[in-house]
Design a protein around this motif. Structure first.
Motif, short mmCIF file in Angstrom:
data_model
loop_
_atom_site.label_atom_id
_atom_site.label_comp_id
_atom_site.label_asym_id
_atom_site.label_seq_id
_atom_site.Cartn_x
_atom_site.Cartn_y
_atom_site.Cartn_z
N ASP A 155 -30.31 -7.83 -5.91
CA ASP A 155 -30.27 -7.39 -4.53
C ASP A 155 -29.11 -6.97 -3.88
OD1 ASP A 155 -30.67 -7.62 -1.62
OD2 ASP A 155 -30.49 -9.69 -1.32
N VAL A 156 -28.90 -5.38 -3.93
CA VAL A 156 -28.02 -4.46 -3.93
C VAL A 156 -27.62 -4.00 -2.57
CG1 VAL A 156 -26.73 -2.55 -5.08
CG2 VAL A 156 -28.49 -4.05 -6.35
N GLU A 157 -26.42 -3.91 -2.27
CA GLU A 157 -26.02 -3.13 -1.00
C GLU A 157 -24.84 -2.37 -1.37
OE1 GLU A 157 -24.16 -6.20 1.50
OE2 GLU A 157 -25.96 -7.06 2.26
N VAL A 158 -24.92 -0.90 -0.89
CA VAL A 158 -23.79 0.13 -1.39
C VAL A 158 -23.13 0.39 -0.13
CG1 VAL A 158 -23.74 2.20 -2.72
CG2 VAL A 158 -25.34 0.62 -3.50
N TYR A 159 -21.79 0.48 -0.19
CA TYR A 159 -21.09 1.06 0.93
C TYR A 159 -20.25 2.16 0.38
CZ TYR A 159 -22.39 -3.20 3.47
OH TYR A 159 -23.37 -4.13 4.04
N ARG A 160 -20.34 3.42 1.23
CA ARG A 160 -19.38 4.63 0.57
C ARG A 160 -18.63 4.62 1.68
NH1 ARG A 160 -22.41 7.88 -2.98
NH2 ARG A 160 -20.21 8.59 -3.32
N TYR A 161 -17.59 5.34 1.38
CA TYR A 161 -16.12 5.55 2.28
C TYR A 161 -15.87 7.07 1.96
CZ TYR A 161 -16.51 0.67 2.41
OH TYR A 161 -16.97 -0.58 2.85
N ALA A 162 -16.25 7.71 3.11
CA ALA A 162 -16.15 9.27 3.13
C ALA A 162 -14.66 9.72 2.91
CB ALA A 162 -16.83 9.98 4.05
N GLY A 163 -14.14 10.53 1.90
CA GLY A 163 -12.83 11.01 2.04
C GLY A 163 -11.76 10.06 1.47
N ALA A 164 -12.11 8.99 1.10
CA ALA A 164 -11.18 7.82 0.52
C ALA A 164 -11.18 8.43 -1.08
CB ALA A 164 -11.76 6.51 0.55
N GLY A 165 -9.96 7.85 -1.55
CA GLY A 165 -9.64 8.10 -2.98
C GLY A 165 -10.13 7.31 -3.75
N HIS A 166 -10.20 7.45 -5.10
CA HIS A 166 -10.94 6.39 -6.08
C HIS A 166 -10.58 4.96 -5.82
CE1 HIS A 166 -13.04 4.75 -9.47
NE2 HIS A 166 -12.05 4.33 -9.69
N LEU A 167 -9.45 4.59 -5.77
CA LEU A 167 -8.93 3.20 -5.76
C LEU A 167 -8.22 3.17 -4.50
CD1 LEU A 167 -7.34 1.94 -9.15
CD2 LEU A 167 -8.64 0.83 -7.63
N TYR A 168 -9.21 3.42 -3.52
CA TYR A 168 -8.51 3.32 -2.18
C TYR A 168 -8.15 2.06 -1.41
CZ TYR A 168 -13.05 1.52 -0.77
OH TYR A 168 -14.33 0.87 -0.42
N THR A 169 -8.20 0.85 -2.07
CA THR A 169 -7.92 -0.29 -1.61
C THR A 169 -6.51 -0.73 -1.99
OG1 THR A 169 -8.89 -1.58 -3.39
CG2 THR A 169 -10.32 -1.55 -1.51
N ASP A 170 -5.83 0.02 -3.04
CA ASP A 170 -4.48 -0.07 -3.71
C ASP A 170 -3.56 0.44 -2.70
OD1 ASP A 170 -2.28 -0.51 -5.03
OD2 ASP A 170 -3.40 -0.60 -7.01
N PRO A 171 -2.64 -0.44 -2.09
CA PRO A 171 -1.58 0.01 -1.22
C PRO A 171 -0.51 0.95 -2.29
CG PRO A 171 -1.51 -2.21 -0.93
CD PRO A 171 -2.78 -1.69 -2.06
N ASP A 172 -0.43 0.66 -3.48
CA ASP A 172 0.76 1.25 -4.14
C ASP A 172 0.28 2.63 -4.95
OD1 ASP A 172 2.05 -1.05 -3.38
OD2 ASP A 172 1.32 -2.23 -5.45
N LEU A 173 -1.03 2.98 -4.68
CA LEU A 173 -1.50 4.16 -5.12
C LEU A 173 -1.71 5.43 -4.02
CD1 LEU A 173 -4.06 2.97 -7.48
CD2 LEU A 173 -1.80 3.64 -8.11
N PRO A 174 -1.65 6.52 -4.76
CA PRO A 174 -1.98 7.73 -3.63
C PRO A 174 -3.36 7.60 -3.04
CG PRO A 174 -0.68 8.46 -5.91
CD PRO A 174 -1.16 7.05 -5.93
N ASP A 175 -4.29 6.97 -3.77
CA ASP A 175 -5.85 6.92 -3.24
C ASP A 175 -5.71 6.42 -2.07
OD1 ASP A 175 -6.68 8.46 -5.42
OD2 ASP A 175 -7.51 6.71 -6.69
N PHE A 176 -4.82 5.29 -1.68
CA PHE A 176 -4.86 4.27 -0.66
C PHE A 176 -5.40 4.88 0.65
CE2 PHE A 176 -2.69 1.64 2.63
CZ PHE A 176 -3.68 0.62 2.39
N ASP A 177 -6.34 4.45 1.22
CA ASP A 177 -7.03 4.54 2.65
C ASP A 177 -6.93 3.38 3.32
OD1 ASP A 177 -8.63 5.25 4.60
OD2 ASP A 177 -9.37 7.26 3.90
N GLU A 178 -5.96 3.14 4.29
CA GLU A 178 -5.98 1.94 4.91
C GLU A 178 -7.14 1.72 5.63
OE1 GLU A 178 -2.88 -0.49 7.80
OE2 GLU A 178 -2.68 1.29 7.60
N GLU A 179 -7.64 2.37 6.46
CA GLU A 179 -8.83 2.25 7.28
C GLU A 179 -10.20 1.91 6.30
OE1 GLU A 179 -11.78 4.71 10.25
OE2 GLU A 179 -9.73 5.19 10.13
#
Length: 194
Positions: free
Chosen positions: A149-173
């Motif tokens: 039973d799958v749900e998919v959430y996409r985040y436009a414009g975010a970097g690959h590992l956007y949840t990691d605040p220590d990486l350039p990919d980070f996207d707080e929102e």
């Protein structure tokens, strides 16, 4: 919920511990196995090289050994990028799995995979160089065929590992939106268990 949270190819870095603490603060029990046995990396390339050196079979064996003592409790498998692929593999092989939370990654699905009603939530950047649209479409259809039973959430414009605040990919929102939805997902699994 009992959550087994796997790190990315960067290794078991502070961001993984912070994510685990966030889940614990929401009332969950969380384990963060170190599949790289203390090694961490500054770049994706270094981490991928190490992953390939250790080998997929050995890394899966380490993951299975880490999860085995807790699997009777009914685990939610979760992971970041490479760790998400590990989590998916374990969840599809564990009939007691309670859920699968994928952050920034997926994995191949075996032809005979069975995930009867397994709740799955995927959070991924859009676009994502490691999770292309064609791949994600095929993955979604494959998980559906397996019975998940799958749900998919996409985040436009975010970097690959956007949840990691220590990486350039980070996207707080995008990161905050991901955690808000993911925590709701885990709460819904808890309600289903009651």
């Amino acid at each position: 919920m009992n959550i087994m949270l796997f790190h990315s190819t960067y290794g078991l870095r502070p961001a993984v511990h912070r994510a685990a603490d966030r889940l614990r603060a929401a009332g969950h029990e969380v384990w963060t196995p170190d599949l790289f046995e203390g090694r961490t990396f500054d770049t994706v390339e270094e981490g991928m090289e190490h992953k390939d050196e250790v080998g997929k079979d050995e890394l899966l064996k380490r993951a299975v050994l880490a999860a085995a003592p807790y699997s009777e409790r009914g685990l939610v498998y979760a992971g970041f990028s490479f760790g998400a692929s590990v989590a998916q593999t374990l969840a599809l092989g564990d009939e007691k799995a309670r859920g699968l939370l994928l952050l920034h990654g997926t994995s191949d699905i075996a032809e005979n995979a069975a995930a009867d009603g397994l709740p799955v939530q995927l959070h991924v950047a859009e676009p994502d160089p490691f999770e292309t649209d064609d791949w994600l479409t095929a993955w979604y259809l494959g998980m559906g065929r397996a019975g998940a039973d799958v749900e998919v959430y996409r985040y436009a414009g975010a970097g690959h590992l956007y949840t990691d605040p220590d990486l350039p990919d980070f996207d707080e929102e995008a990161a905050e939106a991901t955690w808000r939805v993911a925590l709701g997902f885990l709460d819904s699994l808890e309600e289903d268990a009651d």
